[in-house]
Structure formats: C-alpha cells, structure tokens
Design an enzyme around this catalytic site. Structure first.
Site, PDB file in Angstrom:
ATOM      1  N   ASP A   1      -8.624   2.671   4.160  1.00  0.00           N
ATOM      2  CA  ASP A   1      -9.322   3.390   3.055  1.00  0.00           C
ATOM      3  C   ASP A   1      -9.928   2.937   2.141  1.00  0.00           C
ATOM      4  O   ASP A   1      -9.623   1.459   1.821  1.00  0.00           O
ATOM      5  CB  ASP A   1      -7.995   4.217   2.667  1.00  0.00           C
ATOM      6  CG  ASP A   1      -7.169   5.035   3.596  1.00  0.00           C
ATOM      7  OD1 ASP A   1      -7.735   5.503   4.654  1.00  0.00           O
ATOM      8  OD2 ASP A   1      -5.893   5.261   3.387  1.00  0.00           O
TER       9      ASP A   1
HETATM   10  N1  URA Z   1      -3.111   3.549   6.514  1.00  0.00           N
HETATM   11  C1  URA Z   1      -3.345   4.331   5.569  1.00  0.00           C
HETATM   12  O1  URA Z   1      -2.730   5.157   5.135  1.00  0.00           O
HETATM   13  N2  URA Z   1      -4.468   3.698   5.154  1.00  0.00           N
HETATM   14  C2  URA Z   1      -5.218   2.649   5.502  1.00  0.00           C
HETATM   15  O2  URA Z   1      -6.333   2.478   4.985  1.00  0.00           O
HETATM   16  C3  URA Z   1      -4.631   2.012   6.525  1.00  0.00           C
HETATM   17  C4  URA Z   1      -3.505   2.520   7.236  1.00  0.00           C
END
Ligand code: URA
Length: 239
Positions: free
Chosen positions: A104
């Site tokens: 993310d």
């Molecule tokens: N899970 C999430 O919620 N975000 C990420 O960036 C990676 C795994």
C-alpha cells in the site's frame, strides 16, 4: 553472457526456436559479425542485429527495495505521484521494471522489482506460497486469543484467509497500541489491514520485513540492491 537465441527471443521478436533458425540461416550479427553457431554466447552490451536491424536486448533485473511510505507500488502513476520505479536512478528506466506484488501507499519495507515475467508469475498469485512477514502497529492491545483467531483465519469480504502465523512483539500501554508480527502466504488487497480490521483493530503502521528469504537489512528507505543469483534460486525453489 547468454546464448544468442535466448537473447533474441527475450527481445520479443520471436520464439527461441525461430531465433535458432535465424542464426543458422545467417541472418544474425553480433557487433557486425555474422554468427551462425548456436552455442554462441553474447552479452547485453553487444549490438545484435536480425536482418540488419538492431534489436532491443534487455538484461533481466531482480531488485529488492526498502520501499518508503507514500510511494506507489507501480511503474507509473496517472497523477504523476512518486512510484517505486520513478524513484530509481535514471539508468534503471531502460529495464522496464515493475513491482512483484504491491505494498500500500502507506506501507513500507521489502519490495521486489523485476522485468522477468516468469519470476513475477512464480511469486505472485494464488499458486504462490511465498511467506510475507509484516510488523504491524495496532491501535489497542491485542490479546493472545485474538492472535489465535487471526492465525486460524478470518473472513474478509466473504473470503476466509488461510492459516498464518503471528507473534506479539511489544505493547505501549501509554498510547494504547501494540506491535505484532504476522506471516502470511497470501497477498490479497489490503490483506493485513483487513485481517486485523475483521476483529476490530485498526492498523496504524505496516512494514513488510521479509518476502520469502529476502529482507531489506542494510537498506535505508528508498535504497535498493540487486538480488544475488543464490537469493533468486532459493526464492524460486521454495515455491
Ligand atoms: N497488507 C496490507 O493491508 N497492506 C499492504 O501493503 C500489504 C499487506
């Protein structure tokens, strides 16, 4: 150094078999010399032509980056925000790299980048069982029992997550938060945030500290390095 037919095929102009035919029929040159032997090895710095036209040959690249927060995990962004590819030095543009899976925008940590589609496919998607380890800063103090619930699998948007491992790292009673580790083998959209969200915990900070056998040890945020041939071998063997 790599076999000429492999280099030609990788440029995308034809299959490896067809490349062999091109070589044996004398239609290929390396640095202005006609090559007709199939065992010939060339390097990515050589000038290779097929029927007189220089072909675009590209070396496979495998990088690990310590992704900073607020950088997008894609090769480009329509709003011109920083991406994991745009923050690489200029000389890496030519490799047409893309991230192996996504983190993310506000997640930091281990992110692999490659231009090898086969490598990508082996590590991403439902068939891949590669372990991803995260450190998670949670709002609230989670109990051991709740961690066991996460480990057994929780339902996110009608989907039951696979069994996983967790561990409690530390608690900050003053700020009512805690740090836990989680090791999952899946990679669904916002997976970790949604898993903790499913039992009422908000993820305040998320850091991926391991992807298979690869960590970002020794890399500052935004820094990257090439994976070693040994690391690549181990990474692919485990799948
Ligand atoms: N899970 C999430 O919620 N975000 C990420 O960036 C990676 C795994």
């Amino acid at each position: 150094m790599e076999r000429l037919q492999k280099i030609i095929a990788r440029s995308g102009i034809c299959s490896r078999r067809k490349a062999e035919e091109l070589i044996t029929s004398g239609r290929v040159t390396v640095n202005n010399e006609v090559i007709t032997t199939l065992g010939y090895k060339a390097s990515y710095n050589d000038i290779v032509t097929v029927d007189g036209k220089v072909i675009d040959i590209m070396e496979y690249k495998y990088l690990v980056m310590n992704k900073p927060r607020f950088v997008i995990s894609s090769s480009s962004d329509q709003f011109k925000r920083s991406t994991v590819v745009s923050i690489l030095p200029e000389q890496y543009r030519k490799y047409r790299l893309y991230p192996v899976g996504r983190l993310d925008y506000d997640t930091k940590g281990v992110l692999l980048l490659t231009n090898d589609g086969k490598f990508f496919n082996q590590l991403v998607g439902p068939e891949s069982n590669v372990e991803k380890e995260y450190l998670v800063r949670l709002n609230g103090i989670i109990s051991q029992e709740e961690l066991r619930t996460i480990e057994a699998g929780v339902v996110i948007d009608g989907y039951s997550t696979k069994k996983c491992k967790t561990y409690f790292s530390s608690a900050d009673y003053k700020n009512k938060s805690c740090l836990v580790g989680i090791i999952i083998t899946e990679g669904k959209y916002h997976q970790v945030k949604r898993m903790f969200g499913a039992i009422g915990y908000e993820v305040k900070r998320l850091t991926r500290i391991r992807f298979g056998n690869i960590t970002a040890d020794g890399l500052k945020e935004g820094e990257f390095r090439d994976l070693t041939p040994h690391e690549i071998k181990i990474l692919l063997k485990k799948q």
